[in-house]
Design a protein around this motif. Structure first.
Motif, PDB file in Angstrom:
ATOM      1  N   ARG A 240       0.835  -1.208   0.000  1.00  0.00           N
ATOM      2  CA  ARG A 240       0.000   0.000   0.000  1.00  0.00           C
ATOM      3  C   ARG A 240       0.869   1.258   0.000  1.00  0.00           C
ATOM      4  N   ALA A 244       1.264   4.145  -2.933  1.00  0.00           N
ATOM      5  CA  ALA A 244       1.024   5.564  -2.621  1.00  0.00           C
ATOM      6  C   ALA A 244       2.220   6.410  -3.072  1.00  0.00           C
ATOM      7  N   LYS A 248       2.212   9.320  -5.902  1.00  0.00           N
ATOM      8  CA  LYS A 248       2.718  10.653  -5.565  1.00  0.00           C
ATOM      9  C   LYS A 248       3.753  11.130  -6.592  1.00  0.00           C
TER      10      LYS A 248
END
Length: 409
Positions: A240, A244, A248
């Protein structure tokens, strides 16, 4: 006559090149086997050192089985490599014995021919001196030819003498090589007996422990499943966080967030490229240690019906061991989860390395790190004395086998 001599020379040269090639190939193979044998011996030494270090600690049966399995595997590989060395030496010894026999026959023939040549030369000298031989020439041209003949005959005698000398030295060298090979083989066989005894001892202890475990197999099976659930939970959280971080980097670059890879700057592309160029040559994430659990899905050593899913490798190391970056990069995250020791994530372009089970962390998010830079200390379990670093390597979220990247893992 000229064609015959040329053919003979060509055959001799080709034969020499073929023998040299085979000899080089065998020597190279022997060096590779010896290098591998020494690696395995060092591995066994590391295992024994870590065992002695934790002798006073009460290890769990699961940990002990893992230790036994790994040492048995290394001992078995050592025996296999040593046998390969001994077999190769047997072939080399046989080859040298044939060579010695051939050289002796060749030397015998050369010496006989040389002796006959000397006798003939001596008889010729008695019958007619060289001066008379020249003076009896019909003309200058014939005298010149006779002079050349005398010189060639003398040179041929010297050449034959040098060949005999060279062949004699070659025979002596081959004999010395043969004696050394026979001695090396004896040593290998003696060492292998000791290793086989050690292997037998490890197997008996392993069997005794397994017999004890099987009495409570259901209890151990539930422990194994619980550990795997915990590992899966950590892997999902890591996955996870990586996703992320990828999203980003793509937002920052103005690209779609659905991409599965990092959007790289020019500098990061160079870093990723250099990382790939060093595949198979990266240093270990700890200075000393051995892989106790390899990469991938594998049957559990206690119950083969249960599977272990390992996204990285577990490295057993010494108490107080320092974790170190395997390549230049940037600290992407310091992961802190409930009931889990800190994890350091380092980014190398679009590649990531993760260092799990640390007791102390010496870096912070955003830090630039160099190859072999110490990033933390590996946690030592106070109850059993085990110091285990879990190391993972991935391209984005896709994990890869660290053994393909780390030097001689």
């Amino acid at each position: 006559m000229k064609v015959s001599t040329l053919t003979y020379r060509l055959v001799f040269i080709l034969g020499f090149l073929l023998c040299s090639s085979l000899s080089f190939s065998q020597t190279n193979k022997q060096k590779q086997l010896e290098s591998r044998r020494q690696e395995l011996r060092r591995e066994i030494q590391k295992i024994n050192e870590l065992r002695n270090e934790n002798k006073s600690k009460a290890k769990s049966e699961l940990s002990l089985i893992e230790d036994f399995n790994y040492k048995i595997s290394v001992l078995s590989n050592l025996i296999k490599v040593t046998n390969q060395q001994a077999n190769l030496l047997t072939r080399e010894i046989s080859s040298n014995q044939n060579k010695i026999s051939s050289l002796r026959d060749e030397l015998k023939q050369l010496k006989e021919n040389y002796a006959a040549m000397i006798v003939k030369s001596y008889k010729s000298k008695n019958q007619q001196s060289r001066i008379m031989f020249l003076l009896s020439s019909n003309d200058f041209k014939q005298a010149y030819k006779r002079l050349q003949y005398i010189k060639q005959y003398s040179d041929h005698q010297k050449q034959q003498g040098e060949i005999i000398k060279t062949k004699t030295l070659e025979l002596q060298d081959t004999n010395a090589s043969l004696l050394k090979q026979q001695d090396d083989k004896k040593k290998l066989i003696a060492e292998n007996r000791v290793v086989q005894q050690s292997l037998e001892t490890e197997r008996k202890q392993h069997q005794t422990l397994m017999a004890s475990i099987k009495k409570n197999l259901s209890r151990y099976a539930s422990q194994i499943k619980e550990k795997q659930r915990e590992a899966d939970k950590i892997d999902r959280e890591i996955d996870r966080i990586i996703k992320a971080a990828i999203a980003k980097s793509n937002i920052k670059a103005g690209k779609t967030t659905s991409s599965k890879t990092f959007a790289l700057t020019a500098e990061e592309k160079v870093l990723a490229s250099n990382f790939i160029l060093n595949k198979g040559k990266l240093p270990w994430p700890v200075e000393k240690g051995f892989v106790r659990l390899g990469y991938g899905t594998q049957p559990h050593p206690i119950d083969s019906s249960l599977k272990i899913k390992s996204n990285g490798v577990r490295i057993a190391t010494e108490k107080g061991a320092k974790a170190r970056a395997v390549f230049d990069g940037e600290v992407s995250e310091i992961l802190k989860m409930k009931n889990v020791n800190p994890i350091v994530m380092i980014r190398h372009g679009n590649y990531l390395t993760l260092y799990r089970n640390l007791s102390q962390v010496y870096v912070k998010k955003g830090d630039k790190v160099k190859t072999k830079q110490v990033i933390g200390e590996v946690f030592t379990n106070p109850s059993n004395g085990e110091t285990i670093l879990s190391f993972t390597l991935s391209k984005g979220t896709a994990t890869e086998n660290p053994a393909s990247w780390i030097y001689k893992m």
